[in-house]
Design an enzyme around this catalytic site. Sequence first.
Site, PDB file in Angstrom:
ATOM      1  N   ASP A 201      11.105  -4.842   9.771  1.00 52.74           N
ATOM      2  CA  ASP A 201      11.107  -6.279  10.030  1.00 52.74           C
ATOM      3  C   ASP A 201       9.978  -6.655  10.996  1.00 52.74           C
ATOM      4  O   ASP A 201       9.737  -5.947  11.978  1.00 52.74           O
ATOM      5  CB  ASP A 201      12.469  -6.626  10.663  1.00 52.74           C
ATOM      6  CG  ASP A 201      12.711  -8.111  10.793  1.00 52.74           C
ATOM      7  OD1 ASP A 201      12.579  -8.810   9.779  1.00 52.74           O
ATOM      8  OD2 ASP A 201      13.046  -8.560  11.910  1.00 52.74           O
ATOM      9  N   GLU A 244       7.260  -5.727   6.577  1.00 58.24           N
ATOM     10  CA  GLU A 244       7.132  -7.181   6.497  1.00 58.24           C
ATOM     11  C   GLU A 244       5.999  -7.567   7.441  1.00 58.24           C
ATOM     12  O   GLU A 244       6.180  -7.604   8.657  1.00 58.24           O
ATOM     13  CB  GLU A 244       8.429  -7.871   6.931  1.00 58.24           C
ATOM     14  CG  GLU A 244       8.341  -9.373   6.766  1.00 58.24           C
ATOM     15  CD  GLU A 244       9.240 -10.164   7.713  1.00 58.24           C
ATOM     16  OE1 GLU A 244       9.530 -11.321   7.400  1.00 58.24           O
ATOM     17  OE2 GLU A 244       9.632  -9.645   8.770  1.00 58.24           O
TER      18      GLU A 244
HETATM   19  C1  GLC Z   1      12.224 -11.486   9.472  1.00 60.85           C
HETATM   20  C2  GLC Z   1      13.385 -11.731   8.547  1.00 60.85           C
HETATM   21  C3  GLC Z   1      14.011 -13.039   8.884  1.00 60.85           C
HETATM   22  C4  GLC Z   1      14.466 -13.014  10.325  1.00 60.85           C
HETATM   23  C5  GLC Z   1      13.315 -12.631  11.255  1.00 60.85           C
HETATM   24  C6  GLC Z   1      13.800 -12.316  12.626  1.00 60.85           C
HETATM   25  O1  GLC Z   1      11.215 -12.424   9.302  1.00 60.85           O
HETATM   26  O2  GLC Z   1      12.944 -11.673   7.216  1.00 60.85           O
HETATM   27  O3  GLC Z   1      15.082 -13.327   8.041  1.00 60.85           O
HETATM   28  O4  GLC Z   1      14.929 -14.271  10.704  1.00 60.85           O
HETATM   29  O5  GLC Z   1      12.657 -11.475  10.790  1.00 60.85           O
HETATM   30  O6  GLC Z   1      14.437 -11.058  12.633  1.00 60.85           O
END
Ligand code: GLC
Length: 545
Positions: A201, A244
């Site tokens: 993440d 991500e």
């Molecule tokens: C990432 C996740 C999202 C979340 C954020 C904070 O962007 O995809 O859903 O709110 O991280 O953890």
Amino acid sequence: MIDDYWYKNATIYSLDLETFMDGNGDGVGDFRGLSARLDYLQGLGVDVIWLAPFQPTPNRDNGYDISDYYGVDHRHGTPGDFAEFMDLANDRGIKVIIDLVINHTSDQHPWFQEARKGKDNPYHDWYVWSDKKPSDAEDGIIFPGVQERTWTYDRKAQQYYFHRFYEFQPDLNVSNPAVREELHRVIGYYLALGVAGFRVDAVPFVLETQGPGKLDEAEIRFEILEDLRRFLQWHRGDAILLGEANVAPRQAKKYFGEGGGGLHMMFNFYVNQFLFHALASEDTTALREALEDTRTDLPMAQWGNFLRNHDELDLGRLTEEQRQQVFAHFGPEKDMQLYDRGIRRRLAPMLGERPRIELAYSLMFSLPGTPVMRYGDELGMGDDLSLNERDAVRTPMQWSDEANGGFSRAAEKQLVHPVIGDGAYAYPLLNVENQMRDADSLLNWTKKIVRLRKETPEIGYGEWELIETKEPAVLGLRYTFRGKVVVVFHNFSNRPIVVTLKKGPEAEANLLDLREVIELEPGEKGGHQVRLGSYGYRWFRLRKV
Ligand code: GLC
């Protein structure tokens, strides 16, 4: 040894336990429910399940606010249920990757509760503090309109703490060796339980240097990523990190790690935005550039291609004009837009007609990289704009026409999110059970494309080139792998187009249609005329003549 990089020829299916299947009737999805639906996922043909966070959480950000890394939230079952699920998934040859949320914890995490006690507490330096209000406390906001600052005063600590995301998600101080050691332990723990890797993440925010006034010149510390990767690979040779990281294309190489020490996979957020731009404008020029811009030749690196995920469709990397074009087509009402940059809708309501949904999915399965599906998109599920922020796209899976769409036996008002019960996307009509029995359903179409992708390893493993067709509405791609060649065409416009192929290996060979019993022979002077219907798409393998 093409099996080596298994993730290059896999289909990943993302789901949130909470909304997938409720096994014990309390209104919240759980491991027992998911385990009971593994046959469905096996039938769909997916290779990997990506599980959203399931650990104990106050659940103020869909579970991305973890209060204990080593447990299972009681709403989802027990650690025993998790282990059983892992076993049942692995029995079916399905790999599991889980979210690794290490940029921040929940403010309810015992580490933060300790840290607040003051500078002498051993956990204090696990988070990022400042005595004075930093000058950039209102900068760097991720959720504009909902989040107001990135530094918040904590009365107990009598200091400000840093949080890239919501204020209940204090950032961990990953510079601290003790924190790093603990993160290793988290990774090791889940590897020991059998996971095949992690969806990491918020990677850029994990790696950035933090501190008061640092937001503007924050540096990205790739050594932290290398360290996590080293630990992971030593413990399990074929485990992967899927990051991500919505970064500019020129940064991507560094995240993949030039020396092989970074992420194995990254979501291609860049191509995703231009893909929607191409769908909106019926012009693939910018999409083609985006594909070239994200070209990577590092042997282990692979893009993850997706259409929608559990967040908003982020259009932040388009020009203002391009973004407005996408908004006008797919999210014209203010209520459909979010954080000044995105759209909070599901795929099917945005694209509308079935041929266009097929076009988009066929494209996702045939772009350079690995396809990542989102639960419910295989049915064409809709969204619920009456829900808050991103919850609009997080409604329960629609299994049947029974109460609550077969998702849960609980009373309707107990459900974690309401099931879509009205309109064109309502569960009495749109559900797995109906689509299973209908040969022409989107579900059965999806099963075929999942299988086709699996049987076309040229895409995941091969070299790719754009095919020049002189038609801006058409995207042509050629994949070459071990002497085999596959060509794929997508027509983004709603008028039929005939493309002429005069150059390249495809001009000299027979084109074997991979979805119909058709084989095109080159004309007398060589070359082909390939007919594409409105929103048409065709996949061919070359057969030498
Ligand atoms: C990432 C996740 C999202 C979340 C954020 C904070 O962007 O995809 O859903 O709110 O991280 O953890």
